[in-house]
Enzyme design. Structure first.
Site, PDB file in Angstrom:
ATOM      1  N   GLU A  43       0.839  -1.196   0.000  1.00  0.00           N
ATOM      2  CA  GLU A  43       0.000   0.000   0.000  1.00  0.00           C
ATOM      3  C   GLU A  43       0.880   1.254   0.000  1.00  0.00           C
ATOM      4  O   GLU A  43       0.586   2.236  -0.690  1.00  0.00           O
ATOM      5  CB  GLU A  43      -0.916  -0.004   1.227  1.00  0.00           C
ATOM      6  N   ASP A  72      -8.842   2.765   0.452  1.00  0.00           N
ATOM      7  CA  ASP A  72      -7.508   3.233   0.828  1.00  0.00           C
ATOM      8  C   ASP A  72      -7.251   4.645   0.310  1.00  0.00           C
ATOM      9  O   ASP A  72      -6.613   5.451   0.984  1.00  0.00           O
ATOM     10  CB  ASP A  72      -6.438   2.283   0.281  1.00  0.00           C
ATOM     11  N   ASP A  88      -8.685   0.853  -3.902  1.00  0.00           N
ATOM     12  CA  ASP A  88      -8.323  -0.002  -2.781  1.00  0.00           C
ATOM     13  C   ASP A  88      -7.144  -0.878  -3.192  1.00  0.00           C
ATOM     14  O   ASP A  88      -7.116  -1.400  -4.312  1.00  0.00           O
ATOM     15  CB  ASP A  88      -9.520  -0.878  -2.382  1.00  0.00           C
ATOM     16  N   LYS A  90      -5.047  -4.286  -2.688  1.00  0.00           N
ATOM     17  CA  LYS A  90      -5.185  -5.643  -2.183  1.00  0.00           C
ATOM     18  C   LYS A  90      -3.918  -6.444  -2.475  1.00  0.00           C
ATOM     19  O   LYS A  90      -3.317  -6.297  -3.539  1.00  0.00           O
ATOM     20  CB  LYS A  90      -6.392  -6.349  -2.833  1.00  0.00           C
TER      21      LYS A  90
END
Length: 224
Positions: A43, A72, A88, A90
């Site tokens: 991330e 996110d 997002d 993952k």
């Protein structure tokens, strides 16, 4: 957007060789094999790419202030924008000798349903016009993790084992990679398809449209 972010990630592939956490005394603590830690690192790698796109497109970038809030990253023209973009990140790993894998894509209760659209989400769900997944997949390198308790220095960075390798990345709209079964054991999460990296890049999900995806998951387990 998709091409821009993937190109930006391609330029920072050295980021996939993250090997530890450094403190202000320049001491480097090696990574373990904890999947949550590795997911957080990817991330962090994705953040500059998303931020670069936001700046290029003249959009604001916001991140949730609370843990376990979706998404996110939020891209928007302003607070009143009704077509915000959710991104997002993952991360998962491939099992040894296998090329297929899957993700969990977030809750099918809380924000996904109209009556609770503001729960565990930065802005109400109906203010988002697009929902994207940046997906990382890697191979675990268990034999490379350091369990000695040693703390390294910048001079010995190349001696630090990295507990993952063979990293691949894709970016795809969430509904295009969603499956029709729940994931994560007894938690209420949408499970993705189980496929190869090519399936995720192509968006070979089970739904023909985002509206079909929403109708299915908003009603999931509400009736026999």
């Amino acid at each position: 957007m998709k091409e821009f972010i993937l190109n930006a990630l391609a330029e920072v592939q050295n980021g996939y060789s993250l090997c530890g956490v450094v403190d202000r005394r320049a001491r480097v603590y090696p990574l373990g094999s904890d999947t949550k830690v590795i997911s957080t690192l990817f991330e962090i790698v994705a953040r500059p790419a998303v931020a670069a796109y936001a700046k290029n497109a003249g959009l604001e970038l916001m991140e949730p202030r609370k843990q376990n809030h979706y998404p996110d990253f939020t891209l928007m023209r302003g607070q009143d924008d009704r077509e915000k973009i959710a991104i997002d990140v993952k991360t998962t790993y491939r099992l040894e000798g296998q090329s297929r894998f899957a993700y969990t894509l977030g809750s099918y209760t809380s924000y996904l349903r109209p009556e609770t659209e503001s729960k565990n989400i930065l802005f109400p769900y109906n203010q988002y016009g697009q929902h994207w997944i940046v997906g990382f997949v890697y191979k675990r390198a268990g034999g490379k993790r350091d369990i000695s308790g040693r703390i390294y220095s910048f001079q010995t960075l190349r001696q630090i084992p990295i507990p993952f390798d063979d990293v691949e990345v894709f970016m795809q709209e969430k509904w295009r990679i969603a499956g029709d079964r729940a994931g994560s054991g007894n938690t209420a999460n949408v499970r993705s398809i189980r496929g190869t990296i090519e399936d995720f890049r192509a968006g070979n999900g089970v739904f023909t449209s985002e509206s079909e995806f929403l109708e299915y998951w908003r009603g999931y387990r509400r009736t026999k």
